[in-house]
Design an enzyme around this catalytic site. Sequence first.
Site, PDB file in Angstrom:
ATOM      1  N   PHE A  42      -3.342   5.746 -10.406  1.00 52.32           N
ATOM      2  CA  PHE A  42      -2.548   6.494  -9.432  1.00 52.32           C
ATOM      3  C   PHE A  42      -3.467   7.295  -8.502  1.00 52.32           C
ATOM      4  CE2 PHE A  42       2.123   6.952 -11.003  1.00 52.32           C
ATOM      5  CZ  PHE A  42       2.229   5.583 -11.131  1.00 52.32           C
ATOM      6  N   MET A  50       0.853  -1.198   0.000  1.00 49.79           N
ATOM      7  CA  MET A  50       0.000   0.000   0.000  1.00 49.79           C
ATOM      8  C   MET A  50       0.881   1.237   0.000  1.00 49.79           C
ATOM      9  SD  MET A  50      -2.541   1.399   2.986  1.00 49.79           S
ATOM     10  CE  MET A  50      -1.227   2.025   4.013  1.00 49.79           C
ATOM     11  N   ASN A  51       0.498   2.284  -0.769  1.00 42.83           N
ATOM     12  CA  ASN A  51       1.096   3.595  -0.524  1.00 42.83           C
ATOM     13  C   ASN A  51       0.016   4.645  -0.276  1.00 42.83           C
ATOM     14  OD1 ASN A  51       1.783   2.872  -3.541  1.00 42.83           O
ATOM     15  ND2 ASN A  51       1.872   5.056  -3.621  1.00 42.83           N
ATOM     16  N   ASP A  52      -0.046   5.703  -1.006  1.00 45.93           N
ATOM     17  CA  ASP A  52      -0.850   6.874  -0.623  1.00 45.93           C
ATOM     18  C   ASP A  52      -2.313   6.591  -0.251  1.00 45.93           C
ATOM     19  OD1 ASP A  52       1.407   7.612  -2.005  1.00 45.93           O
ATOM     20  OD2 ASP A  52       0.367   8.791  -3.503  1.00 45.93           O
ATOM     21  N   GLN A  61      -3.510   3.462  -2.616  1.00 41.05           N
ATOM     22  CA  GLN A  61      -2.688   2.913  -3.689  1.00 41.05           C
ATOM     23  C   GLN A  61      -2.295   1.491  -3.293  1.00 41.05           C
ATOM     24  OE1 GLN A  61      -1.087   4.924  -6.763  1.00 41.05           O
ATOM     25  NE2 GLN A  61      -3.266   5.014  -6.360  1.00 41.05           N
TER      26      GLN A  61
HETATM   27  C1  FRU Z   1       3.190   9.519  -4.203  1.00 37.23           C
HETATM   28  C2  FRU Z   1       2.920   8.959  -5.588  1.00 37.23           C
HETATM   29  C3  FRU Z   1       1.902   9.771  -6.343  1.00 37.23           C
HETATM   30  C4  FRU Z   1       1.368   8.792  -7.342  1.00 37.23           C
HETATM   31  C5  FRU Z   1       1.383   7.498  -6.559  1.00 37.23           C
HETATM   32  C6  FRU Z   1       1.723   6.285  -7.353  1.00 37.23           C
HETATM   33  O1  FRU Z   1       3.661   8.567  -3.311  1.00 37.23           O
HETATM   34  O2  FRU Z   1       4.126   8.854  -6.318  1.00 37.23           O
HETATM   35  O3  FRU Z   1       2.404  10.947  -6.930  1.00 37.23           O
HETATM   36  O4  FRU Z   1       0.092   9.123  -7.803  1.00 37.23           O
HETATM   37  O5  FRU Z   1       2.338   7.668  -5.524  1.00 37.23           O
HETATM   38  O6  FRU Z   1       1.591   5.133  -6.590  1.00 37.23           O
END
Ligand code: FRU
Length: 561
Positions: free
Chosen positions: A187, A122-124, A140
């Site tokens: 994204f 997981m990210n954002d 994400q």
């Molecule tokens: C920030 C980012 C966003 C992008 C997403 C991709 O962490 O790079 O700019 O939309 O993560 O996973």
Amino acid sequence: MTRASVHLESGERIEFWAQGPGRITIGIRDQTVWQIPALSAVPASYSYHHREASETTFEWDDTVTVFWAYSYVPATVAAVGITMWDFSTAGIMRRHGEELSNWMRCDEERPSLHFSPPKNWMNDPNGLCKIGDTWHVFYQFHPCGNDWGPMHWGHATSKDLFNWLHLPVFLHPEQELWRLGATGGAFSGTAFEGKNGQHVFFYTERLPAYDLFTGYREVQKLAIPDRNTIKAECVTSIIEERPKGVYHDFRDPKVWWDDAAGGYRMVLGASLDGDPAVLLYGSVDLSEWTYLGPLYRAPKEYAEAGARAIECPDFFPLNGKWILLMGFVGLTEASTGRHNLLYALVGNFVNDAFIPESVELQVLDFGTDFYALQSFRAEDRQIAFAWLFNWEYRKTAVSPYSGELSLPRQLCLDERNRLSMRIAEEFETAVRKEILTPDRDDGYAIGKYPFEARLSGPLEGTTIKASDANRLSFELTVRDGMISVRLEQDDGSIRYAARLDTADDIRVIYDAGIVEVFADGGRVCGTRRSYANTSPDHIRISSLAKVTVSALHLAEPIFGA
Ligand code: FRU
């Protein structure tokens, strides 16, 4: 070949991400009803829709790897969540509701007060919103491993911002990226509540990309969900052309209705002729968008310090001012060695121009494991979550997942119009506190639970040391008016510190490797995420301030409506 028999409900859907080359067969009463004779040799997504309640057999051969699988009944999933499936040579293990929560809680390395996905990367945080009495977090998500990869939107909901119900994947990349040998996908983006009360989502699609740093193409999309906000039902591209001077970074839309302009406005993170920038767009109908120019362009020194672009810009009114939040990707701060910094600017927004009150950027988090902050308005509060990661450290142990969100925060302005953050008030009811008594050395046995330390009064000279069998977990110090946090693995080459003004209050939350610090009423915040020595059982606090230490426990999860 492994064979397992399970009962499936009428209308139950199974969604899974798997890789072959083997076969997978689903049968009812020895009759094949669905089969993939040869799964793709790279990961791919599959779904199966069951039509009548029955015992059902699954057969798959040893060359099949299932990365992420779950089932749900569309009519009830919003209320009860998904059932997670594990395929192994022992058969199929399904976990639902409390069993899924308990399975997640059994992982001692997993923070319990902070949101994390059951499995995979997981990210954002994305699409944050409150619909009715339900908080929604999208994120994400890479369903096929513990590393960043083709991006999807994961989804979870909560009634209290602390206990989460896991839901089906909301958005897929527009292409099967693994098959293309590419990255990209759905994204980051945000939710927007229309005048009719319907929530829609704006996000970026990175088209199939073959290089992580250059040459990719990003377009903006609008996703309209189904009635229960479970799946993006209708997705359209709304901005495909980039303005002059924008080559590849062009992403992470945030949209609002602007009363003064009498129209919709959108900000996007970008790089404008090499300078990190935030771009402003306008629309009268949410689907046709016109470029209005840069809202902010960073001075040259940021590009010189490595900043490639602005990511995840957030722009919103707060107490009569406008706040611009930005992540500078690639930047390394020369004086401290920190990277992944988040910045805020406070100012006014007049005739589509942002006029900051000061050109100096406010560093939002001195610890820097706090990125991609996204905020939204609900109940007259500006609530926010960030992703607790900065690419400096990775999980070393084998773990089913990677990535956590910060505690929910409320954004405010202090008396000098600087942005401050405090923990959202839901913490007080969702989390039970048990006040601990110190031993003779100002030490506290914390029994491997999350804990909170609150200090009020003079802080100069304070140290807080959390350790396990004499191995340091983290150390917080206040010296010469500076607050800093050190982890065992820090070699001193990066300085995680900030100057305090009043230096008379600190709140520290520790949760299995996550240290969140709030000082000066939330004007100075610092977050560190450690993956080493994450279960200290003892803390020692030496300070002239009044100290209260509490063990923290999540109150019981709430399932169903
Ligand atoms: C920030 C980012 C966003 C992008 C997403 C991709 O962490 O790079 O700019 O939309 O993560 O996973």
